[in-house]
Design a protein around this motif. Structure first.
Motif, PDB file in Angstrom:
ATOM      1  N   ILE A   2      -3.877   0.144 -10.475  1.00  0.00           N
ATOM      2  CA  ILE A   2      -2.629   0.887 -10.406  1.00  0.00           C
ATOM      3  C   ILE A   2      -1.479   0.015 -10.896  1.00  0.00           C
ATOM      4  O   ILE A   2      -1.569  -1.217 -10.893  1.00  0.00           O
ATOM      5  CB  ILE A   2      -2.354   1.359  -8.971  1.00  0.00           C
ATOM      6  CG1 ILE A   2      -2.145   0.166  -8.045  1.00  0.00           C
ATOM      7  CG2 ILE A   2      -3.433   2.258  -8.466  1.00  0.00           C
ATOM      8  CD1 ILE A   2      -1.605   0.532  -6.696  1.00  0.00           C
ATOM      9  N   ARG A   3      -0.424   0.679 -11.318  1.00  0.00           N
ATOM     10  CA  ARG A   3       0.781  -0.052 -11.693  1.00  0.00           C
ATOM     11  C   ARG A   3       1.513  -0.413 -10.407  1.00  0.00           C
ATOM     12  O   ARG A   3       1.812   0.450  -9.588  1.00  0.00           O
ATOM     13  CB  ARG A   3       1.646   0.800 -12.580  1.00  0.00           C
ATOM     14  CG  ARG A   3       0.979   1.124 -13.903  1.00  0.00           C
ATOM     15  CD  ARG A   3       1.867   1.940 -14.772  1.00  0.00           C
ATOM     16  NE  ARG A   3       3.089   1.198 -15.053  1.00  0.00           N
ATOM     17  CZ  ARG A   3       4.185   1.752 -15.563  1.00  0.00           C
ATOM     18  NH1 ARG A   3       4.213   3.041 -15.808  1.00  0.00           N
ATOM     19  NH2 ARG A   3       5.248   1.027 -15.796  1.00  0.00           N
ATOM     20  N   PRO A   4       1.827  -1.680 -10.204  1.00  0.00           N
ATOM     21  CA  PRO A   4       2.437  -2.078  -8.926  1.00  0.00           C
ATOM     22  C   PRO A   4       3.893  -1.664  -8.772  1.00  0.00           C
ATOM     23  O   PRO A   4       4.428  -1.733  -7.676  1.00  0.00           O
ATOM     24  CB  PRO A   4       2.298  -3.598  -8.936  1.00  0.00           C
ATOM     25  CG  PRO A   4       2.249  -3.969 -10.374  1.00  0.00           C
ATOM     26  CD  PRO A   4       1.551  -2.834 -11.070  1.00  0.00           C
ATOM     27  N   VAL A   5       4.507  -1.204  -9.830  1.00  0.00           N
ATOM     28  CA  VAL A   5       5.928  -0.871  -9.746  1.00  0.00           C
ATOM     29  C   VAL A   5       6.142   0.354  -8.859  1.00  0.00           C
ATOM     30  O   VAL A   5       7.072   0.384  -8.040  1.00  0.00           O
ATOM     31  CB  VAL A   5       6.491  -0.629 -11.166  1.00  0.00           C
ATOM     32  CG1 VAL A   5       7.926  -0.158 -11.099  1.00  0.00           C
ATOM     33  CG2 VAL A   5       6.388  -1.891 -11.991  1.00  0.00           C
ATOM     34  N   ILE A   6       5.295   1.356  -8.984  1.00  0.00           N
ATOM     35  CA  ILE A   6       5.493   2.611  -8.238  1.00  0.00           C
ATOM     36  C   ILE A   6       5.403   2.390  -6.728  1.00  0.00           C
ATOM     37  O   ILE A   6       6.315   2.793  -5.988  1.00  0.00           O
ATOM     38  CB  ILE A   6       4.505   3.678  -8.733  1.00  0.00           C
ATOM     39  CG1 ILE A   6       4.801   4.005 -10.200  1.00  0.00           C
ATOM     40  CG2 ILE A   6       4.598   4.933  -7.877  1.00  0.00           C
ATOM     41  CD1 ILE A   6       3.749   4.860 -10.855  1.00  0.00           C
ATOM     42  N   THR A  48      -0.376  -3.107  -1.524  1.00  0.00           N
ATOM     43  CA  THR A  48      -0.167  -3.240  -2.967  1.00  0.00           C
ATOM     44  C   THR A  48      -0.446  -4.665  -3.427  1.00  0.00           C
ATOM     45  O   THR A  48      -1.111  -4.880  -4.450  1.00  0.00           O
ATOM     46  CB  THR A  48       1.275  -2.839  -3.338  1.00  0.00           C
ATOM     47  OG1 THR A  48       1.510  -1.516  -2.892  1.00  0.00           O
ATOM     48  CG2 THR A  48       1.494  -2.929  -4.830  1.00  0.00           C
ATOM     49  N   LEU A  52      -3.479  -6.186  -6.036  1.00  0.00           N
ATOM     50  CA  LEU A  52      -3.192  -7.031  -7.193  1.00  0.00           C
ATOM     51  C   LEU A  52      -3.983  -8.332  -7.149  1.00  0.00           C
ATOM     52  O   LEU A  52      -4.435  -8.821  -8.176  1.00  0.00           O
ATOM     53  CB  LEU A  52      -1.696  -7.325  -7.273  1.00  0.00           C
ATOM     54  CG  LEU A  52      -0.791  -6.131  -7.549  1.00  0.00           C
ATOM     55  CD1 LEU A  52       0.669  -6.547  -7.497  1.00  0.00           C
ATOM     56  CD2 LEU A  52      -1.136  -5.517  -8.888  1.00  0.00           C
TER      57      LEU A  52
END
Length: 116
Positions: A2-6, A48, A52
């Motif tokens: 997943i993109r960690p920004v969201i 999250t 990562l």
């Protein structure tokens, strides 16, 4: 992956809402709910970060935070109930913080068969 920004932005928004609720709300139950929002934001950040790094340490810490939140709810609601029984209101602005002896002393209930 997943993109960690969201999730991180979502956690920041949740934490900001929680801080706003703690600082601005007068109702003690709403303050407790705001603290829960902040704890859930921390949980989201831990999970999250765990995805990562691909380790399980974030999930373990999240379980500890969940246990801490459950204990906080139990103690917090007990305090709110006691405040309501004493004051008939759970407005946090009207709670005296400097005088502990301001609350009237309640007489101890008499037990059946007990002599006074």
């Amino acid at each position: 992956m997943i993109r960690p920004v969201i999730p991180l932005v979502t956690a920041a928004l949740l934490f900001g809402l929680g801080v706003y609720g703690v600082l601005r709300r007068r109702n003690a139950v709403l303050v407790l709910m705001s603290v829960e929002l902040m704890l859930n934001a921390v949980n989201l950040i831990l999970v999250t970060a765990d995805t990562l790094r691909e380790r399980l340490t974030g999930q373990v810490f999240t379980l500890f935070v969940i246990v801490l939140a459950a204990a906080e709810v139990g103690v917090g609601l007990a305090l709110v109930l006691r405040l309501f029984r004493l004051r008939q209101d759970i407005n946090t602005d009207q709670v005296p913080l400097d005088e502990a002896a301001e609350a009237p002393a309640e007489p101890a209930p008499a037990l059946d068969g007990e002599l006074r």
